[in-house]
Design an enzyme around this catalytic site. Structure first.
Site, PDB file in Angstrom:
ATOM      1  N   SER A 165      -7.358  54.182   9.908  1.00 29.59           N
ATOM      2  CA  SER A 165      -6.287  55.190   9.842  1.00 29.59           C
ATOM      3  C   SER A 165      -4.894  54.680  10.154  1.00 29.59           C
ATOM      4  CB  SER A 165      -6.607  56.361  10.771  1.00 29.59           C
ATOM      5  OG  SER A 165      -7.523  57.223  10.159  1.00 29.59           O
ATOM      6  N   SER A 189      -5.615  58.275   8.118  1.00 25.27           N
ATOM      7  CA  SER A 189      -5.105  59.571   8.510  1.00 25.27           C
ATOM      8  C   SER A 189      -3.670  59.518   9.047  1.00 25.27           C
ATOM      9  CB  SER A 189      -6.003  60.178   9.590  1.00 25.27           C
ATOM     10  OG  SER A 189      -6.000  59.371  10.744  1.00 25.27           O
ATOM     11  N   LYS A 240       2.144  60.162  16.257  1.00 27.05           N
ATOM     12  CA  LYS A 240       1.122  60.887  15.490  1.00 27.05           C
ATOM     13  C   LYS A 240       0.682  62.121  16.281  1.00 27.05           C
ATOM     14  CE  LYS A 240      -3.300  60.012  13.101  1.00 27.05           C
ATOM     15  NZ  LYS A 240      -4.394  59.029  12.898  1.00 27.05           N
TER      16      LYS A 240
END
Lengths: 475, 484
Positions: free
Chosen positions: B174, B150, B75
């Site tokens: 997330s 996210s 990420k």
């Protein structure tokens, strides 16, 4: 009409003498090439987290104890949020709600009377980076970012500039003594701000305060406070109001000038620093620091006084920490404190100051000074010879006896030899003999001086004195 | 295109050991898959050259662990030395980190191969990946639907079998929410289990990095690799190294499981509750005790989260000022304050600015007392309530999300919607517990996730039950099919 009484509070920032910074392992330095003692943490790079240097807490505990504070045994750090280019994270890690120490005091002596200056709080925080303003640009040196500081805030109890100076000198002495900070104002390792307000003598309500920031020396603190009191009195007497503002000291004109008007309710949005868990100061930790605490200046003064050392020598000792350590060792060895303190704060300190070095940089040892003092005390050498021997002791490893031998300074203890000299002195100084016959005692001293002069100080003073009196009585 | 990356990890590992394949084969296949799935918009930055170089370097080394030579995607809020890290923000569009995050060092030490940086909501603020400066990620199960957020890039990337592994981060859900939306396994470890050093902070007291994988076993293997004490993170907890796969396959008989009544109330879509109930029946028939319980204040966790997370975020994001790194406006400015406000105005997207404003507001003056401190004290109550229940139950279970994945473009006008998506995951971060989302079925072709919440540092029990359910359900979780 009532009088206007000044109320003064002082904030001191002192850099702590640690090897590394507070929240990273970069080195805590001064005067290095800009931006060389930094890492990603000091620069506030994305993703970094603070670590916590335990040495900082040690020194802060020491400071809190030395300033007679109550310790906050469960403490945390807070974020103080504001934007400024010298603040890489956009917040400063400080202590707002749980300062490490509160309710302390520093005792000063004002015209012979003792007064306690109350310490509101002492808290730990990180230094910002250093801004260097040039014509068109501002340069940033992050070497200073993250150097540990303690901020020491007094209660508004200081009455005038004289008390302010006494407080700062005392505070400086304590921080230096306990090994907490270098407290070098010129290098910025100690910085002073003063808050000054005036109130009506018949009122308890404090007036509007004005802050003078970052004053460059203790004497400038005095000048700026004196000026500010005068300025505020004039403003009030003209019927005008004091505005809450920040001023700076203008050294050239010995006055204070406006920096900025304080905005009401500066909002720092404090909240507990989530990246640093609570710090628990347990008894074991506190006891460990207590044991490491050196004797502080006030205690030292008392004990020196008890030994009969004079005030000038005491102050000289307290101002030079290495010299003071040396003196303490001599006392431990049972050396005559009065004689040794005179030598150390006299000729020795003179030499050190002249060469701008510390006693540790010389070849003087406690043992050698002990030998020297003992010889002087036992009248084996005169003070003149003592000086001469001492001048050789700074840079040789030779013992006192060796120096005496080498320089041919051996004492004349031979009665016949001394007698010959005394006879010569008497013969050459008939005026003094007349004085002596007329009962003037000081002529003996004069004649002794002549004997010492003739022998380059090598005559055994006690023996020579006895022989002289004997000779004189036979005249 | 070869299909090695769809194989179970153990089989890939065998082939590597037998020298049947080389790490380079896996890396090249991975980049073929990236090309074939460009439309999903999973990646912000690719690391192709370095990945190939690393794969070649590994040819001379012996295959010393299960993860050796395996491609992984990270990420984009986890910093990677010399590899652009943007947080999906214009603010860091040009940012090249000078150091590796702790977890990245761990990944490198295990000789995994980082193939690129994954799309996400800007600074991890959002739950549909629509706040990314680089555009939304599409859901591999239906490209009209959001991938969640996210960690939307991580969710879609693993779901589409582009990489078998990804690292995400979870502040309020997330990792778990996009895992549920994409039909994969995502775990938010116990707070303090994985070092946050090098994770660009959103809300420091809630953030955790976690593994995102196709299945339960491989998730535990990746957690084995990334956890561990880090003296650069003071909130990292020093635990002895354990093997999180060790209880997988052991009996679940006599386990005691609690379900919060709120988690099965009508705020959750009926289809999702039905699916969870099916799993509950399976568990009951396998001698597991299921009880329904109440947890204090759980229904207020969204506003509590908003106060705490956004307060911390407003401070954490203050460092992006255009002075040392990242975006700086090229407009003429007349003061430093103007430089800040224009740079931040242009560099941050709307959602980030909205959250910074809210966070600043709740810390401002008296509000700090009225909102922030009050929120902290209620957080303590919720913690006590959860921990109390977990003192008599092995796990807490329930759904991961309240709804199925929705259409891209939906809900963007509603500033509260993205928080409500995390209604069931937020409490887990508030308490610092470990939580997993496990795929348990489908509705209208879209995956449904079940959440398993464990005691602090008891991830191993989550893996045990999750592996049991996974085996019982035996779902085909490959969006293009053929995995069962």
């Amino acid at each position: 009409m009532s009088n206007l009484i000044p109320t003064i509070g002082i904030e001191v920032h002192a850099e702590l003498k640690t090897k590394e910074k507070i929240f990273s392992n970069s080195l805590n330095t001064y005067g290095e090439v800009a931006n060389t003692k930094i890492n990603e943490i000091d620069l506030g790079y994305p993703g970094v987290l603070p670590t916590l240097n335990k040495d900082v807490i040690d020194l802060a505990i020491k400071a809190a104890l030395a300033l007679n504070c109550k310790l906050n045994k469960v403490m945390h750090f807070d974020r103080k949020n504001y934007f400024y280019p010298d603040l890489p994270k956009g917040f400063q890690i400080t202590q707002s709600r749980t300062p490490i120490g509160t309710h302390g005091y520093v005792e000063i002596e004002v015209d012979g009377a003792k007064k306690r200056i109350g310490i509101e709080d002492i808290h730990i925080e990180e230094d910002t980076c250093k801004s260097i303003h040039e014509k068109e640009v501002t340069l940033l040196d992050f070497n200073r970012a993250g150097i540990p500081l303690i901020e020491i805030v007094t209660k508004p109890v200081i009455a005038n500039e004289k008390e302010a100076v006494l407080y700062l000198e005392k505070l400086r002495e304590i921080l230096l003594y306990a090994g907490i900070s270098d407290v070098k104002i010129e290098e910025g390792s100690m910085r002073c701000d003063a808050n000054i307000s005036l109130k009506e003598s018949d009122s308890d309500i404090l007036g509007t305060k004005v802050e003078i920031k970052n004053i460059g020396s203790i004497s400038n603190v005095a000048s700026s406070i004196a000026y500010e009191i005068k300025r505020q009195k004039e403003v009030i007497n003209k019927g005008k109001k004091i505005i809450a503002e920040t001023r700076k000291f203008d050294e050239k004109n010995s006055s204070t000038v406006l920096m900025r008007v304080k905005e009401t309710g500066n909002d720092y949005r404090y909240f507990p620093e989530p990246d640093i868990p609570y710090v628990i100061l347990d008894e074991e930790w506190i006891d460990k620091i207590k044991k490491e605490m050196p004797v502080l200046p006030d205690k030292l003064r008392e004990s020196y006084k008890r030994f009969g050392i004079n005030d000038i020598a005491i102050n000289a000792l307290i101002q030079n920490q290495e010299l003071n350590k040396f003196m303490n060792k001599l006392i431990e060895l049972g050396v005559n404190p009065i004689i040794s303190s005179n030598i150390i704060t006299g000729d020795v300190l003179g030499y050190l100051n002249k060469h701008n070095i510390s006693i540790e940089d010389t070849k003087l040892t406690v043992d050698k000074i002990k030998q020297l003092v003992n010889k002087l005390e036992n009248n084996e050498i005169s003070s003149r010879i003592c000086k001469e021997i001492l001048s050789d002791m700074f840079d040789t490893d030779n013992s006192v006896n060796q120096i005496i031998e080498n320089k041919g300074l051996k004492q004349i203890n031979d009665t016949e030899e001394l007698k010959k000299i005394i006879v010569k002195v008497i013969k050459d100084n008939q005026d003094a003999i007349t004085d002596y016959k007329n009962g003037l005692d000081r002529s003996v001293k004069f004649l002794m001086g002549q004997i010492m002069k003739l022998t380059k100080g090598q005559a055994n003073p006690k023996l020579a004195n006895e022989l002289l009196i004997k000779e004189l009585s036979e005249i | 295109m070869t299909r090695y990356l769809e194989l179970p990890l153990i089989e890939i590992n065998k082939k590597l050991k037998n020298k049947e394949i080389k790490p380079l084969d896996l890396v090249l296949e991975c980049f073929d898959r990236i090309d074939a799935n460009k439309d999903l918009n999973c990646f912000i930055t690719l690391n192709k050259e370095e990945a190939i170089k690393k794969a070649r370097d590994l040819e001379t080394k012996s295959v010393d662990n299960l993860l050796f030579g395996i491609p992984i995607a990270i990420k984009d809020n986890i910093v990677t030395k010399a590899l652009r890290t943007t947080c999906a923000s214009r603010m860091l569009d040009n940012f090249i980190p000078v150091y590796d995050a702790f977890v990245v060092e761990k990944i490198n030490n295990n000789n995994m191969i980082i193939v690129g940086k994954l799309n996400m909501d800007e600074f991890a603020m959002g739950s549909s990946n629509q706040t990314s400066y680089y555009g939304a990620v599409l859901n591999p199960w239906n490209k009209l639907k959001v991938a969640g957020g996210s960690s939307g890039g991580a969710g879609a990337c693993v779901s589409a079998r582009i990489t078998p592994f990804a690292l995400g981060s979870d502040t309020g859900g997330s990792i778990r929410q996009p895992s549920a939306f994409n039909g994969i396994v995502g775990l938010k470890p116990t707070y303090g289990r994985v070092s946050r050093y090098g994770l660009v902070a959103f809300a420091s007291s809630l953030d955790q990095i976690g593994p995102v994988t196709k299945n339960v076993y491989e998730n535990a293997v990746l957690l084995n690799a990334i956890c561990g004490f880090d003296n650069k993170d003071l909130t990292s907890v020093d635990k002895t190294q354990e093997d999180f796969t060790r209880l997988i396959g052991t009996s679940i008989e006599k386990m005691k499981i609690a379900i919060p009544n709120f988690y099965m109330s009508d705020v959750i879509d009926k289809e999702i509750r039905d699916k969870i109930n099916e799993v509950i029946e399976i568990l009951k028939s396998n001698d597991v005790t299921i009880d329904y319980v109440d947890i204090d204040y759980i229904e207020h966790s969204v506003p509590l989260y908003q106060i705490i997370a956004l307060a911390e975020a407003s401070s954490n994001l203050a460092r992006f000022d255009g002075i040392r790194y990242g975006y700086t406006t090229d407009k003429e400015v007349s003061s430093i304050d103007e430089l800040y406000s224009i740079t931040r105005g242009e560099g941050f997207g709307d959602e980030v600015k909205r959250r910074i404003m809210m966070g600043s507001y709740v810390l401002s003056g008296e509000n700090a007392h009225n909102y922030y401190e009050k929120a902290l004290s209620i957080r303590k109550h919720i913690s006590d309530s959860f921990n109390n229940i977990l003192s008599s139950y092995d796990l807490i279970i329930g759904p991961t999300t309240t709804t199925l994945p929705y259409n891209i473009g939906e809900g963007q006008d509603d500033a509260v919607k993205s928080f409500l998506d995390d209604l069931l995951t937020i409490p887990v971060n508030m308490v610092g517990l470990p939580g997993m989302s496990l795929p348990v079925g489908f509705k209208d072709g879209m995956p449904i996730g079940m959440q398993l919440i464990g005691r602090k540092f008891d991830e191993v029990t989550i893996y045990k039950l999750a592996a049991f359910i996974e085996e019982k359900l035996n779902l085909d979780l490959n969006p293009i099919g053929g995995e069962r």
